[in-house]
Design a protein around this motif. Structure first.
Motif, PDB file in Angstrom:
ATOM      1  N   PRO A  14     -26.062  53.797 -34.139  1.00 18.59           N
ATOM      2  CA  PRO A  14     -25.581  54.604 -35.262  1.00 18.59           C
ATOM      3  C   PRO A  14     -26.231  55.986 -35.263  1.00 18.59           C
ATOM      4  CG  PRO A  14     -26.007  52.379 -35.992  1.00 18.59           C
ATOM      5  CD  PRO A  14     -26.516  52.457 -34.590  1.00 18.59           C
ATOM      6  N   GLY A  15     -25.411  56.992 -35.498  1.00 22.88           N
ATOM      7  CA  GLY A  15     -25.878  58.366 -35.449  1.00 22.88           C
ATOM      8  C   GLY A  15     -25.743  59.009 -34.095  1.00 22.88           C
ATOM      9  N   GLY A  16     -25.412  58.226 -33.087  1.00 21.85           N
ATOM     10  CA  GLY A  16     -25.273  58.755 -31.737  1.00 21.85           C
ATOM     11  C   GLY A  16     -23.929  59.411 -31.494  1.00 21.85           C
ATOM     12  N   SER A  17     -23.744  59.875 -30.266  1.00 23.20           N
ATOM     13  CA  SER A  17     -22.527  60.592 -29.880  1.00 23.20           C
ATOM     14  C   SER A  17     -21.955  60.008 -28.598  1.00 23.20           C
ATOM     15  CB  SER A  17     -22.833  62.074 -29.654  1.00 23.20           C
ATOM     16  OG  SER A  17     -23.289  62.689 -30.840  1.00 23.20           O
ATOM     17  N   LEU A  18     -20.661  60.176 -28.464  1.00 24.66           N
ATOM     18  CA  LEU A  18     -19.959  59.819 -27.237  1.00 24.66           C
ATOM     19  C   LEU A  18     -18.840  60.830 -27.022  1.00 24.66           C
ATOM     20  CD1 LEU A  18     -19.393  55.935 -27.360  1.00 24.66           C
ATOM     21  CD2 LEU A  18     -20.836  57.168 -25.743  1.00 24.66           C
ATOM     22  N   ARG A  19     -18.499  61.053 -25.759  1.00 23.78           N
ATOM     23  CA  ARG A  19     -17.322  61.855 -25.441  1.00 23.78           C
ATOM     24  C   ARG A  19     -16.385  61.005 -24.596  1.00 23.78           C
ATOM     25  NH1 ARG A  19     -16.314  67.468 -22.103  1.00 23.78           N
ATOM     26  NH2 ARG A  19     -16.733  66.103 -20.317  1.00 23.78           N
ATOM     27  N   LEU A  20     -15.212  60.798 -25.136  1.00 25.09           N
ATOM     28  CA  LEU A  20     -14.189  60.055 -24.404  1.00 25.09           C
ATOM     29  C   LEU A  20     -13.320  61.025 -23.616  1.00 25.09           C
ATOM     30  CD1 LEU A  20     -13.001  57.549 -27.166  1.00 25.09           C
ATOM     31  CD2 LEU A  20     -14.953  57.365 -25.596  1.00 25.09           C
ATOM     32  N   SER A  21     -12.842  60.551 -22.485  1.00 27.52           N
ATOM     33  CA  SER A  21     -11.945  61.346 -21.656  1.00 27.52           C
ATOM     34  C   SER A  21     -10.668  60.560 -21.392  1.00 27.52           C
ATOM     35  CB  SER A  21     -12.601  61.699 -20.313  1.00 27.52           C
ATOM     36  OG  SER A  21     -13.771  62.448 -20.497  1.00 27.52           O
ATOM     37  N   CYS A  22      -9.566  61.279 -21.256  1.00 25.83           N
ATOM     38  CA  CYS A  22      -8.277  60.672 -20.920  1.00 25.83           C
ATOM     39  C   CYS A  22      -7.647  61.531 -19.842  1.00 25.83           C
ATOM     40  CB  CYS A  22      -7.377  60.596 -22.141  1.00 25.83           C
ATOM     41  SG  CYS A  22      -5.678  60.087 -21.777  1.00 25.83           S
ATOM     42  N   ALA A  23      -7.606  60.990 -18.633  1.00 24.19           N
ATOM     43  CA  ALA A  23      -7.019  61.714 -17.512  1.00 24.19           C
ATOM     44  C   ALA A  23      -5.547  61.350 -17.401  1.00 24.19           C
ATOM     45  CB  ALA A  23      -7.757  61.375 -16.229  1.00 24.19           C
ATOM     46  N   ALA A  24      -4.697  62.359 -17.409  1.00 17.59           N
ATOM     47  CA  ALA A  24      -3.258  62.155 -17.336  1.00 17.59           C
ATOM     48  C   ALA A  24      -2.739  62.523 -15.952  1.00 17.59           C
ATOM     49  CB  ALA A  24      -2.546  62.994 -18.398  1.00 17.59           C
ATOM     50  N   SER A  25      -1.794  61.737 -15.481  1.00 14.63           N
ATOM     51  CA  SER A  25      -1.170  62.040 -14.190  1.00 14.63           C
ATOM     52  C   SER A  25       0.291  61.614 -14.233  1.00 14.63           C
ATOM     53  CB  SER A  25      -1.908  61.325 -13.052  1.00 14.63           C
ATOM     54  OG  SER A  25      -1.861  59.922 -13.225  1.00 14.63           O
ATOM     55  N   GLY A  26       1.058  62.083 -13.250  1.00 10.13           N
ATOM     56  CA  GLY A  26       2.477  61.772 -13.205  1.00 10.13           C
ATOM     57  C   GLY A  26       3.304  62.929 -13.735  1.00 10.13           C
ATOM     58  N   ARG A  27       4.378  62.611 -14.423  1.00  4.70           N
ATOM     59  CA  ARG A  27       5.308  63.636 -14.918  1.00  4.70           C
ATOM     60  C   ARG A  27       4.833  64.158 -16.275  1.00  4.70           C
ATOM     61  NH1 ARG A  27      11.419  61.762 -13.778  1.00  4.70           N
ATOM     62  NH2 ARG A  27      11.689  63.999 -14.090  1.00  4.70           N
ATOM     63  N   ILE A  28       3.787  64.933 -16.232  1.00  2.43           N
ATOM     64  CA  ILE A  28       3.145  65.388 -17.462  1.00  2.43           C
ATOM     65  C   ILE A  28       3.704  66.704 -17.973  1.00  2.43           C
ATOM     66  CG2 ILE A  28       1.010  64.156 -16.957  1.00  2.43           C
ATOM     67  CD1 ILE A  28      -0.171  66.802 -16.029  1.00  2.43           C
ATOM     68  N   SER A  29       4.611  67.318 -17.252  1.00  2.00           N
ATOM     69  CA  SER A  29       5.123  68.623 -17.671  1.00  2.00           C
ATOM     70  C   SER A  29       5.914  68.528 -18.970  1.00  2.00           C
ATOM     71  CB  SER A  29       5.990  69.232 -16.578  1.00  2.00           C
ATOM     72  OG  SER A  29       7.092  68.389 -16.298  1.00  2.00           O
ATOM     73  N   LYS A  73      -7.402  70.396 -15.715  1.00  2.00           N
ATOM     74  CA  LYS A  73      -7.781  69.064 -15.235  1.00  2.00           C
ATOM     75  C   LYS A  73      -6.859  67.975 -15.766  1.00  2.00           C
ATOM     76  CE  LYS A  73     -12.713  70.113 -14.781  1.00  2.00           C
ATOM     77  NZ  LYS A  73     -14.100  69.732 -15.199  1.00  2.00           N
ATOM     78  N   ASN A  74      -5.859  68.369 -16.564  1.00  2.00           N
ATOM     79  CA  ASN A  74      -4.947  67.389 -17.174  1.00  2.00           C
ATOM     80  C   ASN A  74      -5.729  66.295 -17.905  1.00  2.00           C
ATOM     81  OD1 ASN A  74      -2.664  68.719 -16.126  1.00  2.00           O
ATOM     82  ND2 ASN A  74      -2.852  67.600 -14.198  1.00  2.00           N
ATOM     83  N   THR A  75      -6.722  66.710 -18.641  1.00  2.00           N
ATOM     84  CA  THR A  75      -7.619  65.764 -19.297  1.00  2.00           C
ATOM     85  C   THR A  75      -7.758  66.096 -20.773  1.00  2.00           C
ATOM     86  OG1 THR A  75      -8.838  65.406 -17.241  1.00  2.00           O
ATOM     87  CG2 THR A  75      -9.928  64.767 -19.286  1.00  2.00           C
ATOM     88  N   LEU A  76      -7.704  65.041 -21.568  1.00  2.00           N
ATOM     89  CA  LEU A  76      -7.894  65.128 -23.015  1.00  2.00           C
ATOM     90  C   LEU A  76      -9.254  64.544 -23.338  1.00  2.00           C
ATOM     91  CD1 LEU A  76      -6.314  65.695 -25.776  1.00  2.00           C
ATOM     92  CD2 LEU A  76      -5.922  63.209 -25.787  1.00  2.00           C
ATOM     93  N   TYR A  77      -9.951  65.159 -24.302  1.00  2.00           N
ATOM     94  CA  TYR A  77     -11.279  64.696 -24.684  1.00  2.00           C
ATOM     95  C   TYR A  77     -11.345  64.381 -26.169  1.00  2.00           C
ATOM     96  CZ  TYR A  77     -12.498  66.911 -20.238  1.00  2.00           C
ATOM     97  OH  TYR A  77     -12.552  67.275 -18.907  1.00  2.00           O
ATOM     98  N   LEU A  78     -12.272  63.504 -26.510  1.00  2.00           N
ATOM     99  CA  LEU A  78     -12.601  63.263 -27.909  1.00  2.00           C
ATOM    100  C   LEU A  78     -14.118  63.222 -28.020  1.00  2.00           C
ATOM    101  CD1 LEU A  78     -11.539  62.636 -30.789  1.00  2.00           C
ATOM    102  CD2 LEU A  78     -11.885  60.207 -30.249  1.00  2.00           C
ATOM    103  N   GLN A  79     -14.662  64.227 -28.654  1.00  2.00           N
ATOM    104  CA  GLN A  79     -16.096  64.257 -28.921  1.00  2.00           C
ATOM    105  C   GLN A  79     -16.339  63.576 -30.257  1.00  2.00           C
ATOM    106  OE1 GLN A  79     -18.729  65.510 -27.012  1.00  2.00           O
ATOM    107  NE2 GLN A  79     -20.032  64.584 -28.592  1.00  2.00           N
ATOM    108  N   MET A  80     -17.194  62.574 -30.257  1.00  2.00           N
ATOM    109  CA  MET A  80     -17.482  61.822 -31.469  1.00  2.00           C
ATOM    110  C   MET A  80     -18.970  61.925 -31.762  1.00  2.00           C
ATOM    111  SD  MET A  80     -15.098  58.461 -30.910  1.00  2.00           S
ATOM    112  CE  MET A  80     -16.087  57.816 -29.561  1.00  2.00           C
ATOM    113  N   ASN A  81     -19.295  62.415 -32.931  1.00  2.69           N
ATOM    114  CA  ASN A  81     -20.686  62.602 -33.333  1.00  2.69           C
ATOM    115  C   ASN A  81     -21.007  61.775 -34.565  1.00  2.69           C
ATOM    116  OD1 ASN A  81     -21.020  64.626 -31.291  1.00  2.69           O
ATOM    117  ND2 ASN A  81     -20.089  66.122 -32.681  1.00  2.69           N
ATOM    118  N   ASN A  82     -22.295  61.549 -34.778  1.00  2.00           N
ATOM    119  CA  ASN A  82     -22.758  60.787 -35.943  1.00  2.00           C
ATOM    120  C   ASN A  82     -21.954  59.489 -36.108  1.00  2.00           C
ATOM    121  OD1 ASN A  82     -24.217  60.177 -38.237  1.00  2.00           O
ATOM    122  ND2 ASN A  82     -22.889  61.365 -39.596  1.00  2.00           N
ATOM    123  N   LEU A  83     -21.896  58.744 -35.039  1.00  2.60           N
ATOM    124  CA  LEU A  83     -21.083  57.536 -35.042  1.00  2.60           C
ATOM    125  C   LEU A  83     -21.629  56.492 -35.995  1.00  2.60           C
ATOM    126  CD1 LEU A  83     -20.266  57.445 -31.270  1.00  2.60           C
ATOM    127  CD2 LEU A  83     -18.582  57.432 -33.107  1.00  2.60           C
TER     128      LEU A  83
END
Length: 112
Positions: A14-29, A73-83
Motif C-alpha cells: 500500500p502506498g506504492g506505485s506501478l506502471r502498466l504497459s500495453c503493447a499494441a500490434s496488428g492493424r492499429i491504424s 512504440k504503439n504502447t499505452l501506459y498506466l501510471q498508478m501511484n499511492n496504491l
C-alpha cells in the motif's frame, strides 16, 4: 486484427506505485480509443482510464492514475501511484477500432 499485450503488474505494498504497459500490434491504424479496465474478484469490469486518438482523457481517479501513450512504440501506459488494497484486480487493456479488442490482463495485488 489487433493484439494487445499487457505487462507491469505485480505485488506492491500500500502506498506504492506501478506502471502498466500495453503493447499494441496488428492493424492499429484504425484504433480511435484505448483504455485500461480492471476487474476484481466478484465484481464487474470497470473503466480505470481511457484516451482517444484526439487526446481526450477520462479517469476514475485522476489524482492517483495517469494514462499516457507512446505512438512511436504503439504502447499505452498506466501510471498508478499511492496504491490501495482496493486497487487489487486484473487490469486489462482495451482498444476500439472496427472492433473492440482486449488483452489477456495483468494482475495487480496491493497488500502488505
Amino acid at each position: 486484427q489487433v493484439s494487445l499485450v499487457e505487462s507491469g503488474g505485480g505485488l506492491v505494498q500500500p502506498g506504492g506505485s506501478l506502471r502498466l504497459s500495453c503493447a499494441a500490434s496488428g492493424r492499429i491504424s484504425n484504433i480511435y480509443y484505448m483504455g485500461w479496465y480492471r476487474q476484481a474478484p466478484g465484481k464487474q469490469r470497470e473503466l480505470v482510464a481511457s484516451i482517444t486518438s484526439g487526446g481526450t482523457v477520462t479517469y476514475v481517479d485522476s489524482v492517483r492514475f495517469a494514462i499516457s501513450r507512446d505512438n512511436a512504440k504503439n504502447t499505452l501506459y498506466l501510471q498508478m501511484n499511492n496504491l490501495k488494497p482496493e486497487d487489487t484486480a486484473v487490469y486489462y487493456c482495451n482498444a476500439k477500432g472496427f472492433n473492440s479488442y482486449w488483452g489477456q490482463g495483468t494482475q495487480v495485488t496491493v497488500s502488505s
